[in-house]
Each structure stands twice: as structure tokens, then as C-alpha cells.
Design a protein around this motif. Structure first.
Motif, PDB file in Angstrom:
ATOM      1  N   LYS A 249      37.682  45.014  43.096  1.00  0.00           N
ATOM      2  CA  LYS A 249      36.127  45.763  42.644  1.00  0.00           C
ATOM      3  C   LYS A 249      36.557  46.974  41.394  1.00  0.00           C
ATOM      4  N   ASP A 250      37.322  46.505  40.930  1.00  0.00           N
ATOM      5  CA  ASP A 250      37.510  47.692  39.705  1.00  0.00           C
ATOM      6  C   ASP A 250      38.693  47.357  38.166  1.00  0.00           C
ATOM      7  N   HIS A 251      38.992  47.678  37.348  1.00  0.00           N
ATOM      8  CA  HIS A 251      39.746  47.314  36.687  1.00  0.00           C
ATOM      9  C   HIS A 251      41.480  47.285  37.057  1.00  0.00           C
ATOM     10  N   THR A 252      41.301  48.867  38.063  1.00  0.00           N
ATOM     11  CA  THR A 252      42.408  49.050  38.720  1.00  0.00           C
ATOM     12  C   THR A 252      43.587  47.564  39.535  1.00  0.00           C
ATOM     13  N   GLN A 253      42.379  47.467  39.934  1.00  0.00           N
ATOM     14  CA  GLN A 253      42.218  45.829  41.626  1.00  0.00           C
ATOM     15  C   GLN A 253      42.316  44.918  41.226  1.00  0.00           C
ATOM     16  N   PHE A 254      41.956  44.550  39.840  1.00  0.00           N
ATOM     17  CA  PHE A 254      42.556  43.207  38.180  1.00  0.00           C
ATOM     18  C   PHE A 254      43.340  43.105  37.918  1.00  0.00           C
ATOM     19  N   MET A 255      44.077  44.666  37.765  1.00  0.00           N
ATOM     20  CA  MET A 255      45.397  44.298  36.782  1.00  0.00           C
ATOM     21  C   MET A 255      46.742  43.733  37.886  1.00  0.00           C
ATOM     22  N   ARG A 256      45.977  44.876  39.055  1.00  0.00           N
ATOM     23  CA  ARG A 256      46.992  44.857  40.307  1.00  0.00           C
ATOM     24  C   ARG A 256      47.489  42.873  40.572  1.00  0.00           C
ATOM     25  N   LYS A 257      45.761  43.325  40.842  1.00  0.00           N
ATOM     26  CA  LYS A 257      46.171  41.128  41.012  1.00  0.00           C
ATOM     27  C   LYS A 257      47.300  40.629  39.448  1.00  0.00           C
ATOM     28  N   SER A 258      46.368  40.630  38.461  1.00  0.00           N
ATOM     29  CA  SER A 258      47.475  39.905  37.758  1.00  0.00           C
ATOM     30  C   SER A 258      48.461  39.861  37.703  1.00  0.00           C
ATOM     31  N   ASN A 259      48.917  41.395  37.751  1.00  0.00           N
ATOM     32  CA  ASN A 259      50.596  42.048  37.365  1.00  0.00           C
ATOM     33  C   ASN A 259      51.575  41.448  38.226  1.00  0.00           C
ATOM     34  N   THR A 260      50.467  41.040  39.660  1.00  0.00           N
ATOM     35  CA  THR A 260      51.304  40.463  40.900  1.00  0.00           C
ATOM     36  C   THR A 260      50.975  38.562  40.937  1.00  0.00           C
ATOM     37  N   PHE A 261      50.193  38.476  40.293  1.00  0.00           N
ATOM     38  CA  PHE A 261      50.709  36.755  40.365  1.00  0.00           C
ATOM     39  C   PHE A 261      51.833  36.653  39.224  1.00  0.00           C
TER      40      PHE A 261
END
Length: 563
Positions: A249-261
């Protein structure tokens, strides 16, 4: 007050046309987004801008004209530019002129009913960097934040360029062609079914581990004490987050998903490298052959330590009877541990072989299994520590209670405080006798407690280093750190300005550059949620517990309460 014009560097070589952008009256500044080329129909331009306003939510309009004179000025073109201000009727009206015969640009600002020439500052910026950047530590209502927000929300404007067939032809940061890749497009099509399959697999594993049989009292207690089960549950959560088909939904969720991946991917790559090292040149068999002699050596060293304690350690005078009882008691545990190791010796190589295979699920899982193995192999040291700590704590509490007896005090259990109390002669005599007995037995108990506490702390330090490595693999934002290293403008802490040209009577030309976040702030902002364990006690509380003999557990789960 000067008027600031944020001009994209990609539009510097554009042909004559109109300036499309947003005027920010609160900051007295204009953000130029694109140059609209001739020929055009004014009605089509107004309809196109109205559609952009609905899709972007920004008040986009024609701010003025852009002139790129490569030869002598054409008077007819100049007259045509003068007529455009009456057609679009924006206040103020900008006129930016770039003449190849001079390196200085010219910019005029026209306002109805005003003949005064305003001071102009031209700020060059990179649209692509501004659009892809995420600004930090800047208030939302500031001028810089408004510029970044304007460019970021103007993505629909950048979908058309001067080579496309459409109502208008624009020059902006994508004028040289839309960025696309066949590999990326194929990856997008393949990722959806793959993520769906992995998400289903992760949910099945989660339902299996949360079954009623496995969540029963004995097994649930065992799972909570094993680092391997905790790490496996953590990685299952990460897998479900990464394989989720919901868009961020936002930059924070995108970065969390990317960092987790990236964390999962790096963990598995390191695990595969560990497997390739272990199964090369029969290193599993070599480790199994080394493990038994090491276990025998540790048992021999412990036996020698106990024999030294049963004698006169460092010339200290010990209570012989208590020393003999404690020494034989601990020696018996060492014999039980040696028998256990001998019983498991035929299966050690097979156990190590299957444990090595678990590294394909990630290096962190292999380290968790190693931590559990160390806990099992040093279980006798933990038992020694618990026995010595309980005995030492019992004597310390007894001595403190008897010391209050001599001072006419007692501990009130109901009110949790020390109250005055009167004792008769028999109570004082019995208290004095017990106090002397405990005081003379304390050195022997304290010596055993000190030795086994040091051994326990050594094991805890080793497990703490392993747990810290697992923590780093789980929480470090590797994707954000890679962005900071390779695309530093993606994570912006602010902007800085560099002066390009300055001449009296001409606009001041500045270059706006992005200040990237420091690595410390990147880790602080994008660090993944911490794992299940964290330090329980401060150094002062830890030293106090060691002195009075309370058991220390330096790592605990989040949901646990303090003792």
C-alpha cells in the motif's frame, strides 16, 4: 521575495513549447514537469490537463512558454508566444528563454497589473531521481516535500512522450523511450502463480504446526525452548509475507517486503554454500570423528577440575565433608553424560548428515540447530550451575534472614517489607548456631558456584554470538542497504544546492542534488521487526543476581513477564 522555478534537466534541450507544471502559491515556486511541443490545439491541451488533474489529484496547468533559440529570434514566433498567455491565462506567466549564443538563461515573470520585474532562481533537478526517491526527515508541508510529492504523483503525465501518437507531445525524463525489459515482464507474469503456490505451502505448514496435537502442553513447552522451532516459525512468517499476492500500500510495506525477500534469499544462498562446503571431501565424517575425542577431552577436564576442587584449591581451607559430597555428586553426573555420549556415538555421523541438509532452508536455521546442539551437549554444565546456584542462593537467603534476627528485624511477607520483631533467648541461640554453620559452609559452596557459573557464562556467550548472527540475518535491511550503495538517491535525507551560474540581471542557476541517508539511518528506519528474543536484564541487575545466586536467563521471549 524571489520566485523559485524547479526545472528538469531533461527538458533543457526541448524544442519551443509550453511549460506544464504546478504552481505552489504558498512557497512562491513553480515545478516544471514537461514541455509541450507544437503543434497543438488549445482545447485538447485543456482537456488533457483536466484528465491529469483527476488522475493525479494535482492542480496541473500551463505555467508559461519555453523558447530554445538556435538562431536569430523569429518575431512571428515571439508574437505567437505573447498570444498564448491570453489563451491559457495563468497567473503568474513564465517565460523561459535559452539562447545558444549565451550560457546564461533568461526568465521573465509576468503578472497582470504589475510591471515590476521579480527576482528568479532557476533550480535544476533530475525528475527520475525525484520520482523514485523517498524523502525522510522533512515535514510534509515543506517546499522540498511538495516538489518531491508533485513529481511522484505525476506518473500519468510521463506515460506519453514526443514520439507517441496522442493529443499532445511532451518532453520529460522518459523522452528517450519508456524503460522496459522483456525479462522483467516475464518475471511479473511468472511471479503470481509461483507466489500463490508458495503462499499455499506456507499456510499448510503453519496449519500443521498449529495443530491441536502439536500445540499440546508437553510439545508446546518443548517447541518454545528450541531455537530451531522459533527460527522455523519466523521464516514461515517471512515466506507468507513475501509470497502474499496483495500489493504494497505504501513505501514502508514495499520496503519491508523487499528487505524480507532479500533476507530470505541471502539466507538460503549462504545455507547452500555451507552445504557445498560440508559435503565436500567428507567433512561430515571428519566432524563426527572429531566430536567424540572433544567430548572425552571435555569430560576429562571436568573430572580434573572436580578433583582439584575436592582437594585444597588455591590453598583454601574447605569443609571436607561438604566438599566430598558435592564432588562425588557432580562426578556422578559427568559419568552419566559420558555414558550418554557413548550411547549416541554410532548415530552421530547420521545426525550430522541430516542436520547439514537443513542448511538448504537457510543458514539461520542451521545456526539455530547448532545452538540447540550446544545446549544439549552442555546440559550437564547447566545442571551443575543450577545445583550450585540453588544451594548458594539458599545459604545467602538464610544468612540474610539470620542477620535480621540479630538486629531485631524480620521480613513481613504480607506487606513485603522489613518490620521490627522481638525474639526470646532460645530463638537467638538457635539463630546464632545456624548462622555460624551456614557462614562456615559458605566458602565451599561459593567456590563450586563460582566455577560452574563461569562455565555456564562461557556457554551462554557462545550461544549469544550464534543468536546475534541469526538476529542480523533476520533483521538487517539488506535491500535498503543495497539501494543506499547502488542507488543512493532512492533513500533521500534532504537536498543540497550547487551554484552553476550567477550574473547581475540574469536568473541565478542552481543545481539541486539529493542528500542520501546515512547507513546508520537506513538500518534504523528499515530494520525488520526483531526476532523472538532480546536481552532481559541490565548489567546492574545481572551482577546483583550473580551475587545473590539467582538463576540467570539472559535471553527471553517477548511475551514473558519479568521475574
Amino acid at each position: 521575495m524571489a520566485v523559485k522555478i524547479f526545472f528538469p534537466t531533461s527538458c533543457s534541450a526541448a524544442e519551443n513549447g509550453l511549460l506544464i507544471g504546478r504552481w505552489m502559491a504558498d512557497h512562491r515556486s513553480a515545478v516544471i514537469l514537461a514541455v509541450l511541443h507544437f503543434p497543438f490545439i488549445p482545447g485538447n491541451v485543456k482537456c488533457y490537463l483536466a484528465q491529469l488533474q483527476q488522475s493525479t489529484g494535482l492542480n496541473l496547468s500551463v505555467l508559461g512558454t519555453w523558447s530554445y533559440w538556435k538562431a536569430e529570434k523569429d518575431e512571428k514566433m515571439q508574437t505567437f508566444f505573447d498570444d498564448l498567455s491570453s489563451i491559457f491565462n495563468h497567473q503568474p506567466w513564465l517565460r523561459i528563454v535559452r539562447d545558444t549564443s549565451s550560457k546564461f538563461w533568461d526568465c521573465n515573470i509576468e503578472r497582470s497589473g504589475s510591471e515590476d520585474q521579480e527576482e528568479v532562481i532557476l533550480l535544476y533537478c533530475d525528475q527520475r531521481k525525484l520520482m523514485l526517491s523517498e524523502l525522510h526527515f522533512v515535514t510534509e508541508k515543506s517546499e522540498i516535500a511538495s516538489v518531491f510529492n508533485t513529481v511522484a504523483k505525476s506518473r500519468p503525465l510521463f506515460s506519453l512522450d514526443k514520439y507517441d501518437e496522442g493529443p499532445v507531445k511532451l518532453t520529460h525524463w522518459q523522452s528517450d523511450g519508456m524503460e522496459a525489459s522483456i525479462i522483467v515482464e516475464l518475471a511479473k507474469h511468472v511471479s503470481f502463480p509461483l507466489c500463490t503456490f508458495l503462499s499455499l505451502f506456507a499456510s499448510l505448514l503453519t496449519n500443521f504446526f498449529s495443530a491441536r496435537i502439536l500445540s499440546g502442553k508437553p510439545l508446546s513447552f518443548l517447541w518454545s525452548k528450541l531455537s530451531t522451532c522459533e527460527q522455523l516459525g519466523k521464516r514461515l512468517e517471512h515466506l507468507r509475507l513475501v509470497t502474499s499476492t496483495e500489493r504494497a500500500k505504501d513505501h514502508t510495506q514495499f520496503m519491508r517486503k523487499s528487505n524480507t525477500f532479500v533476507s530470505l534469499l541471502l539466507d538460503m544462498v549462504l545455507g547452500v554454500l555451507l552445504i557445498s562446503w560440508l559435503y565436500r571431501e567428507n567433512r561430515i565424517g571428519q566432524l563426527a570423528n572429531i566430536l567424540l575425542p572433544v567430548a572425552d577431552r571435555v569430560a576429562l577436564e571436568l573430572q580434573e577440575l572436580l578433583q582439584w576442587l575436592m582437594g585444597a584449591p588455591a590453598g583454601l581451607k574447605m569443609n571436607k565433608a561438604l566438599d566430598e559430597v558435592l564432588g562425588r555428586f557432580f562426578m556422578y553426573h559427568i559419568h552419566l553424560w559420558i555414558s550418554y555420549i557413548r550411547l549416541m556415538s554410532p548415530f552421530i555421523e547420521s545426525i550430522l548428515w541430516y542436520i547439514g541438509l537443513s542448511a538448504c532452508l537457510g543458514l539461520s536455521l542451521a545456526l539455530s540447530i547448532l545452538s540447540d546442539i550446544i545446549a544439549l551437549l552442555t546440559f550437564h554444565i547447566y545442571c551443575f550451575y543450577v545445583y550450585g546456584a540453588r544451594l548458594y542462593c539458599f545459604k545467602m537467603h538464610g544468612l540474610s534472614s539470620l542477620w535480621r534476627l540479630f538486629r531485631g528485624k524480620k521480613w513481613n511477607v504480607l506487606r513485603q517489607r522489613v518490620d521490627s520483631c522481638s525474639y526470646d533467648l532460645d530463638q537467638l541461640f538457635l539463630g546464632t548456631l545456624l548462622f555460624i554453620i551456614l557462614l562456615f559452609l559458605l566458602p565451599t559452596t561459593a567456590l563450586y558456584y563460582l566455577v560452574f557459573t563461569l562455565l555456564r557464562l562461557l556457554v551462554v556467550v557462545v550461544q549469544g554470538v550464534i543468536q546475534l548472527t541469526i538476529e542480523l540475518l533476520n533483521t538487517l535491511p539488506f535491500y535498503a542497504m543495497a539501494l543506499r550503495l547502488c542507488r543512493s538517491y532512492r533513500l533521500a535525507a534532504g537536498v543540497k544546492f550547487r551554484m552553476l551560474e550567477q550574473q547581475s540581471g540574469k536568473p541565478l542557476r542552481l543545481l539541486m542534488q539529493i542528500n542520501p541517508l546515512s547507513y546508520g539511518h537506513v538500518i534504523q528506519i528499515y530494520r525488520l521487526p526483531t526476532s523472538q528474543y532480546y536481552p532481559k536484564d541490565s548489567w546492574g541487575t545481572l551482577c546483583k543476581k550473580l551475587f545473590i545466586g539467582e538463576l540467570i536467563y539472559p535471553w527471553r521471549q517477548k511475551g514473558d513477564k519479568q521475574d
